[in-house]
Design a protein around this motif. Structure first.
Motif, PDB file in Angstrom:
ATOM      1  N   ARG A  27       0.845  -1.195   0.000  1.00  0.00           N
ATOM      2  CA  ARG A  27       0.000   0.000   0.000  1.00  0.00           C
ATOM      3  C   ARG A  27       0.884   1.251   0.000  1.00  0.00           C
ATOM      4  O   ARG A  27       0.786   2.127   0.847  1.00  0.00           O
ATOM      5  CB  ARG A  27      -0.948  -0.012   1.208  1.00  0.00           C
ATOM      6  CG  ARG A  27      -1.735  -1.309   1.319  1.00  0.00           C
ATOM      7  CD  ARG A  27      -2.846  -1.219   2.338  1.00  0.00           C
ATOM      8  NE  ARG A  27      -3.972  -0.456   1.795  1.00  0.00           N
ATOM      9  CZ  ARG A  27      -4.639   0.457   2.489  1.00  0.00           C
ATOM     10  NH1 ARG A  27      -4.281   0.758   3.704  1.00  0.00           N
ATOM     11  NH2 ARG A  27      -5.659   1.072   1.950  1.00  0.00           N
ATOM     12  N   TYR A  28       1.794   1.325  -0.961  1.00  0.00           N
ATOM     13  CA  TYR A  28       2.742   2.422  -1.044  1.00  0.00           C
ATOM     14  C   TYR A  28       2.078   3.670  -1.622  1.00  0.00           C
ATOM     15  O   TYR A  28       1.265   3.590  -2.532  1.00  0.00           O
ATOM     16  CB  TYR A  28       3.921   2.039  -1.936  1.00  0.00           C
ATOM     17  CG  TYR A  28       4.459   0.656  -1.684  1.00  0.00           C
ATOM     18  CD1 TYR A  28       5.096   0.342  -0.492  1.00  0.00           C
ATOM     19  CD2 TYR A  28       4.303  -0.363  -2.619  1.00  0.00           C
ATOM     20  CE1 TYR A  28       5.570  -0.928  -0.248  1.00  0.00           C
ATOM     21  CE2 TYR A  28       4.772  -1.644  -2.393  1.00  0.00           C
ATOM     22  CZ  TYR A  28       5.409  -1.921  -1.201  1.00  0.00           C
ATOM     23  OH  TYR A  28       5.875  -3.179  -0.967  1.00  0.00           O
ATOM     24  N   ALA A  29       2.466   4.844  -1.102  1.00  0.00           N
ATOM     25  CA  ALA A  29       1.878   6.076  -1.618  1.00  0.00           C
ATOM     26  C   ALA A  29       2.858   7.249  -1.581  1.00  0.00           C
ATOM     27  O   ALA A  29       2.449   8.389  -1.707  1.00  0.00           O
ATOM     28  CB  ALA A  29       0.622   6.437  -0.835  1.00  0.00           C
ATOM     29  N   LEU A  30       4.149   6.974  -1.404  1.00  0.00           N
ATOM     30  CA  LEU A  30       5.131   8.050  -1.381  1.00  0.00           C
ATOM     31  C   LEU A  30       5.717   8.243  -2.776  1.00  0.00           C
ATOM     32  O   LEU A  30       6.101   7.277  -3.429  1.00  0.00           O
ATOM     33  CB  LEU A  30       6.259   7.732  -0.393  1.00  0.00           C
ATOM     34  CG  LEU A  30       5.890   7.687   1.091  1.00  0.00           C
ATOM     35  CD1 LEU A  30       7.124   7.414   1.927  1.00  0.00           C
ATOM     36  CD2 LEU A  30       5.234   8.984   1.528  1.00  0.00           C
ATOM     37  N   GLY A  31       5.786   9.488  -3.193  1.00  0.00           N
ATOM     38  CA  GLY A  31       6.377   9.814  -4.487  1.00  0.00           C
ATOM     39  C   GLY A  31       7.620  10.664  -4.305  1.00  0.00           C
ATOM     40  O   GLY A  31       8.083  10.908  -3.176  1.00  0.00           O
ATOM     41  N   ALA A  32       8.164  11.156  -5.424  1.00  0.00           N
ATOM     42  CA  ALA A  32       9.384  11.955  -5.392  1.00  0.00           C
ATOM     43  C   ALA A  32       9.265  13.193  -4.508  1.00  0.00           C
ATOM     44  O   ALA A  32      10.204  13.507  -3.755  1.00  0.00           O
ATOM     45  CB  ALA A  32       9.774  12.341  -6.816  1.00  0.00           C
ATOM     46  N   PRO A  33       8.152  13.939  -4.546  1.00  0.00           N
ATOM     47  CA  PRO A  33       8.076  15.132  -3.684  1.00  0.00           C
ATOM     48  C   PRO A  33       8.231  14.807  -2.199  1.00  0.00           C
ATOM     49  O   PRO A  33       8.921  15.531  -1.467  1.00  0.00           O
ATOM     50  CB  PRO A  33       6.682  15.695  -3.989  1.00  0.00           C
ATOM     51  CG  PRO A  33       6.359  15.193  -5.354  1.00  0.00           C
ATOM     52  CD  PRO A  33       6.965  13.830  -5.418  1.00  0.00           C
ATOM     53  N   GLN A  34       7.578  13.709  -1.755  1.00  0.00           N
ATOM     54  CA  GLN A  34       7.686  13.343  -0.341  1.00  0.00           C
ATOM     55  C   GLN A  34       9.110  12.885   0.004  1.00  0.00           C
ATOM     56  O   GLN A  34       9.650  13.234   1.059  1.00  0.00           O
ATOM     57  CB  GLN A  34       6.688  12.236   0.004  1.00  0.00           C
ATOM     58  CG  GLN A  34       5.233  12.657   0.004  1.00  0.00           C
ATOM     59  CD  GLN A  34       4.638  12.709  -1.390  1.00  0.00           C
ATOM     60  OE1 GLN A  34       5.072  11.981  -2.283  1.00  0.00           O
ATOM     61  NE2 GLN A  34       3.643  13.568  -1.583  1.00  0.00           N
ATOM     62  N   MET A  35       9.722  12.122  -0.887  1.00  0.00           N
ATOM     63  CA  MET A  35      11.075  11.652  -0.622  1.00  0.00           C
ATOM     64  C   MET A  35      12.064  12.813  -0.584  1.00  0.00           C
ATOM     65  O   MET A  35      12.972  12.855   0.255  1.00  0.00           O
ATOM     66  CB  MET A  35      11.482  10.629  -1.686  1.00  0.00           C
ATOM     67  CG  MET A  35      10.607   9.380  -1.725  1.00  0.00           C
ATOM     68  SD  MET A  35      10.578   8.469  -0.158  1.00  0.00           S
ATOM     69  CE  MET A  35      12.250   7.845  -0.104  1.00  0.00           C
ATOM     70  N   GLU A  36      11.897  13.768  -1.480  1.00  0.00           N
ATOM     71  CA  GLU A  36      12.784  14.935  -1.485  1.00  0.00           C
ATOM     72  C   GLU A  36      12.622  15.743  -0.205  1.00  0.00           C
ATOM     73  O   GLU A  36      13.610  16.238   0.369  1.00  0.00           O
ATOM     74  CB  GLU A  36      12.490  15.803  -2.707  1.00  0.00           C
ATOM     75  CG  GLU A  36      12.933  15.160  -4.015  1.00  0.00           C
ATOM     76  CD  GLU A  36      12.426  15.908  -5.249  1.00  0.00           C
ATOM     77  OE1 GLU A  36      11.775  16.965  -5.071  1.00  0.00           O
ATOM     78  OE2 GLU A  36      12.677  15.424  -6.363  1.00  0.00           O
ATOM     79  N   ALA A  37      11.372  15.886   0.255  1.00  0.00           N
ATOM     80  CA  ALA A  37      11.132  16.619   1.501  1.00  0.00           C
ATOM     81  C   ALA A  37      11.781  15.911   2.679  1.00  0.00           C
ATOM     82  O   ALA A  37      12.330  16.564   3.594  1.00  0.00           O
ATOM     83  CB  ALA A  37       9.632  16.778   1.730  1.00  0.00           C
ATOM     84  N   MET A  38      11.754  14.585   2.691  1.00  0.00           N
ATOM     85  CA  MET A  38      12.387  13.840   3.765  1.00  0.00           C
ATOM     86  C   MET A  38      13.895  14.039   3.764  1.00  0.00           C
ATOM     87  O   MET A  38      14.521  14.172   4.821  1.00  0.00           O
ATOM     88  CB  MET A  38      12.047  12.347   3.642  1.00  0.00           C
ATOM     89  CG  MET A  38      10.586  12.013   3.903  1.00  0.00           C
ATOM     90  SD  MET A  38      10.238  10.220   3.850  1.00  0.00           S
ATOM     91  CE  MET A  38      10.997   9.690   5.404  1.00  0.00           C
TER      92      MET A  38
END
Length: 326
Positions: A245-256
């Motif tokens: 049930r993955y829902a993380l994309g590039a914007p979230q990863m970059e913010a992290m």
């Protein structure tokens, strides 16, 4: 014997009750008369073919059962006959089959139950109990503020308690109704937020003095994950345990990355050796039997009402553990 069989994917009504041969214990195995079989949300996803792994059909669902040993295979210690045991099928070579009157399992995996622990409570402490236990050990909460998603569910209700036992500085529970939040607070959560409110990450931050939480234990996944990140403190850790049930994309990863946050995956089975399985279950069983760990009853259904049990989970109408009683 009776069993619930999945012959095709679909809604709860595709779960058929059928007559199948009673299994015979092979060398090194025990035959367990099932008194309780656990129902898990991932089985709901599997039934609808929405899980990360598509099972081969036909199949009898159910990865955890508890009952009484009624027969022994060759070479098994005779003292096991008649004992109350947990049958963690998920850790065996035949990981399904719990929705039935009988199961067989390797004798070395059959874990004795304390006399005061019910069969239904024992099922809650297998997949969900071990998940909560090892989440708290892989990412220790001692001295930290933590967010527990689905905090009134099977894993979440146990994780709230185990995090407090492990010395969490502040446990914030997230759930989708006042009733569920009240359950989480009764189990020891320091604060509770309703994630049906759009500003719920702000409420999590407010519950931690504006800092955000150090650890998010995410057993829900889906769209809530990206929103939950808004409540994660700089240098915090997101522990993701919602397989498929993955829902993380590039914007979230970059913010992290910018906030020096980390993402840790969690999958239970690769962590479990036979010794860790037995030791973990024995610890959980003893904690529950002594009253130090509370198991929430999410509903008890006769075996032939498995579809109703699945429907309840589908509708997210449960708190605690849902169990079939053959």
């Amino acid at each position: 014997m009776r069993a619930i069989q999945l012959n095709r994917f679909g809604g709860p009504d595709v779960l058929d009750i059928v007559a199948v041969p009673k299994p015979e214990p092979q060398a090194g195995e025990v035959l367990v008369r099932v008194h309780a079989a656990g129902v898990n949300f991932f089985e709901v996803l599997m039934r609808a073919d929405r899980y990360a792994v598509t099972p081969q059909l036909p199949m009898i669902p159910g990865v955890e059962a508890a009952g009484i040993v009624e027969a022994l295979g060759q070479g098994v210690d005779a003292s096991l006959l008649g004992t109350r045991v947990a049958a963690p099928l998920f850790a065996s070579s035949r990981p399904f089959g719990g929705y039935a009157d009988y199961v067989t399992i390797d004798a070395s995996l059959a874990v004795p139950l304390p006399d005061s622990l019910s069969f239904g409570d024992a099922t809650a402490l297998m997949v969900q109990g071990l998940t909560a236990l090892h989440l708290s050990r892989r990412s220790p909460p001692g001295g930290k503020s933590v967010l527990v998603g689905a905090a009134a569910g099977g894993v979440g209700s146990l994780l709230v308690q185990l995090a407090k036992r492990a010395g969490a500085g502040r446990v914030v529970a997230a759930a989708g109704s006042k009733t569920k939040l009240d359950h989480a607070l009764s189990l020891g959560a320091d604060a509770a937020v309703d994630y049906s409110n759009t500003d719920w990450p702000e409420r999590v931050r407010a519950a931690t003095g504006g800092a955000g939480v150090d650890i998010i234990y995410d057993v829900v996944g889906g769209p809530l994950t990206a929103v939950a990140l808004e409540a994660l403190a700089p240098c915090g850790e997101l522990v993701f345990a919602a397989l498929g049930r993955y829902a993380l994309g590039a914007p979230q990863m970059e913010a992290m990355i910018v906030r020096n946050q980390s993402l840790r995956g969690f999958a239970l089975l690769p962590l479990l050796s036979a010794d860790l399985l037995r030791d973990g279950l024995s610890e959980l069983f003893n904690l529950a039997a002594s009253g130090e760990l509370k198991v929430i009853n999410g509903g008890r259904f006769p075996l032939d009402q498995a579809s109703q049990a699945h429907r309840l989970l589908d509708e997210r109408g449960t708190t605690g553990k849902v169990v079939l009683i053959p």
